[in-house]
Scaffold this active site. Structure first.
Site, short mmCIF file in Angstrom:
data_model
loop_
_atom_site.label_atom_id
_atom_site.label_comp_id
_atom_site.label_asym_id
_atom_site.label_seq_id
_atom_site.Cartn_x
_atom_site.Cartn_y
_atom_site.Cartn_z
N ASP A 183 0.85 -1.19 0.00
CA ASP A 183 0.00 0.00 0.00
C ASP A 183 0.88 1.23 0.00
O ASP A 183 1.67 1.44 0.93
CB ASP A 183 -0.91 0.01 1.23
CG ASP A 183 -1.79 1.26 1.29
OD1 ASP A 183 -2.53 1.49 0.32
OD2 ASP A 183 -1.71 1.98 2.30
N GLU A 217 -2.15 -1.10 -5.81
CA GLU A 217 -3.42 -0.53 -6.21
C GLU A 217 -3.31 0.07 -7.62
O GLU A 217 -2.29 0.64 -7.98
CB GLU A 217 -3.85 0.55 -5.22
CG GLU A 217 -4.25 0.02 -3.87
CD GLU A 217 -4.65 1.11 -2.89
OE1 GLU A 217 -5.68 0.96 -2.23
OE2 GLU A 217 -3.92 2.11 -2.82
N ASP A 224 -2.94 1.03 7.09
CA ASP A 224 -2.19 0.73 5.88
C ASP A 224 -1.82 -0.75 5.80
O ASP A 224 -1.71 -1.32 4.70
CB ASP A 224 -0.92 1.59 5.81
CG ASP A 224 -1.25 3.07 5.64
OD1 ASP A 224 -2.37 3.37 5.17
OD2 ASP A 224 -0.41 3.92 5.96
#
Length: 258
Positions: free
Chosen positions: A10, A105, A202
């Site tokens: 992340d 992501e 996170d």
């Protein structure tokens, strides 16, 4: 083929990168020291004054002093970029070399950093705050990290998977319930309202990113390619698995039961 473990990452502003399975985030050192930041702000103010003087008195022609100020600003900016690039290369090389699958992501950086200025008829709100946020996002260089992973993962035989980013830090990795109340505000704490699971927000996002990536490639994708959030594979493929990637992917780091 890379035989390392799978990993989800992340990327963020407060935490430059949180790797699933690690107990602490990876923090990018400041790209400028406090003294260099003061120096840069002073040079930017000096440049603005010198530009105003040049327009009013020199017909817009740059003086030697203005050119020297511009060179000093460029020198500091280049130093800042080199430090940022050094951290980015070390991070992406470590991820690509030591993991068989790297999940991130599928961010749309251009949309994330669009201006809030608006138009004359419909001016935007909180423009200065949005401009500061945009600078912080660009400082961690998420697009450059994606670009480097795009070519480093095939080089080291690993698979890069980009998953939909929606709700990764609001979904509980233990029970699978997504609720914005589990992560109030923009803090770094996560507490599931359903099962009570608590963790760093996170770390939760990194865990969910990895779970989504494994689900995405479960049908079998060529090793050494990049897979986007729609499941489309791209990039060079040096080797293919016989029974799909899922058969070759080792157990996830820090896996927990759903």
């Amino acid at each position: 083929m890379n035989d390392g473990p799978t990993v989800g990452v992340d990327f963020g502003i407060a935490c430059a990168a949180y790797v699933a399975g690690e107990s602490a985030p990876r923090i990018m050192p400041p790209t400028l020291t406090p003294g260099e930041e003061r120096r840069l702000r002073g040079l930017e103010r000096r440049k603005a004054r010198q530009l105003t003087y040049a327009k009013r008195h020199n017909g817009g022609r740059y003086s030697n002093r203005l050119r020297r100020t511009i060179r000093e600003i460029a020198r500091l900016r280049a130093r800042q970029a080199r430090r940022r690039q050094d951290f980015t290369h070390k991070l992406t090389s470590d991820l690509a070399k030591n993991h068989s699958l790297v999940a991130i992501e599928d961010l749309r950086v251009t949309h994330m950093t669009s201006s809030a200025k608006g138009t004359v008829e419909a001016p935007g709100t909180r423009v200065r705050q949005k401009a500061g946020l945009n600078r912080s996002i660009l400082d961690i260089a998420p697009g450059e990290r994606r670009r480097q992973l795009d070519y480093k993962c095939p080089k080291y035989g690993s698979l890069l998977v980009a998953v939909p980013p929606a709700g990764t830090s609001q979904t509980c990795p233990a029970c699978g319930v997504r609720d914005p109340a589990s992560r109030p505000g923009c803090g770094r704490s996560f507490a599931c309202v359903q099962c009570g699971h608590t963790a760093h927000a996170d770390a939760v996002a990194a865990r969910n990113i990895l779970d989504r990536a494994i689900a995405l490639v479960g049908g079998g994708i060529a090793v050494g390619r990049t897979v986007d959030s729609a499941g489309r594979a791209s990039g060079p493929s040096r080797r293919r698995t016989a029974a799909g990637v899922s058969a070759k992917v080792p157990p996830a780091v820090g896996a927990t039961g759903a």
